[in-house]
Design a protein around this motif. Structure first.
Motif: not given
Length: 242
Positions: A63-70
């Motif tokens: 699944g996804p990871a939240a990052t400062p770049a999106g």
């Protein structure tokens, strides 16, 4: 796999990984066979042998990871869909200098197929940031890799290799952001893994700096067949304070 790492956040270097090591015995990650001793080390807590059908806990489902770049996803590579893009990245001179996979698409295809056709100890992935494929990762079992001959490996140590595909993503901190995100994904989804491992070239200050900024520590300097490396480690126990 032992890459000659490029600096993730320098203006000219391309990423934090390169081609797998071929050591003096001709073995690479996919040729290192499980010994009886290693099978015992990889036993589960109740004493039964681990199942080797999925050595990396199904990267495709992480699944996804939240990052400062999106939002960021690791998407396992499919040759028919992704080869042209990855081969183009491999032919960027800044990438080719470290990965040594420049040339016709079949050069890159052979490298990727060796992993896809193996036992699952190395998974090639596209890094998709905010719905755009922009990086290439290899998530691999460092404890089942020739690298394990050069440091005190622990069962389930997990290694990462990275290259950034676009020049515009280099030199502005994206490498550090992705290294932290992928290390967190590994630790979140591989409960038996206590450490994430990387081995940038010791001379490559930008790469070492990127790993340090992503919460890794310099554990040791190790002499590998093709370089003197900085063994970088991100510990599960310290992940929330670094």
């Amino acid at each position: 796999m032992t890459p000659t790492d490029a600096g993730t956040d320098s203006g000219t270097d391309s990423g934090a990984g390169s081609r797998p090591l071929t050591d003096t015995g001709g073995e690479d990650t996919l040729d290192l066979h499980l010994t009886d001793e290693l099978v015992a080390l990889l036993a589960t807590a109740d004493g039964t042998a681990s199942t080797f059908g999925d050595l990396l806990d199904d990267v495709a489902t992480w699944g996804p990871a939240a990052t400062p770049a999106g939002p960021f996803h690791l998407v396992p590579v499919r040759i028919e869909r992704d080869l042209a893009l990855i081969a183009r990245w491999m032919n960027d001179p800044a990438v080719a200098a470290f990965w040594e996979l420049a040339g016709p698409e079949e050069v890159t295809a052979s490298h990727i197929r060796a992993q896809l056709d193996g036992d699952g100890r190395s998974v090639p992935c596209l890094g998709v940031l905010d719905e755009t494929p922009m990086s290439y990762f290899e998530i691999y079992r460092a404890d089942l890799d020739p690298l394990a001959r050069h440091y005190p490996a622990r069962p389930h140590d997990t290694g990462i290799h990275l290259l950034l595909g676009s020049v515009t993503d280099r030199g502005r901190g994206i490498g550090t952001t992705l290294l932290r995100a992928v290390a967190d994904l590994v630790l979140d989804h591989r409960p038996r893994c206590t450490r994430v491992i990387a081995e940038p070239d010791l001379r490559n200050t930008p790469s070492v700096s990127a790993f340090l900024s992503a919460g890794f520590r310099l554990s040791a300097e190790v002499d590998l067949p093709d370089k003197r490396a900085a063994l970088m480690v991100r510990d599960r126990a310290h992940r929330h304070v670094l």
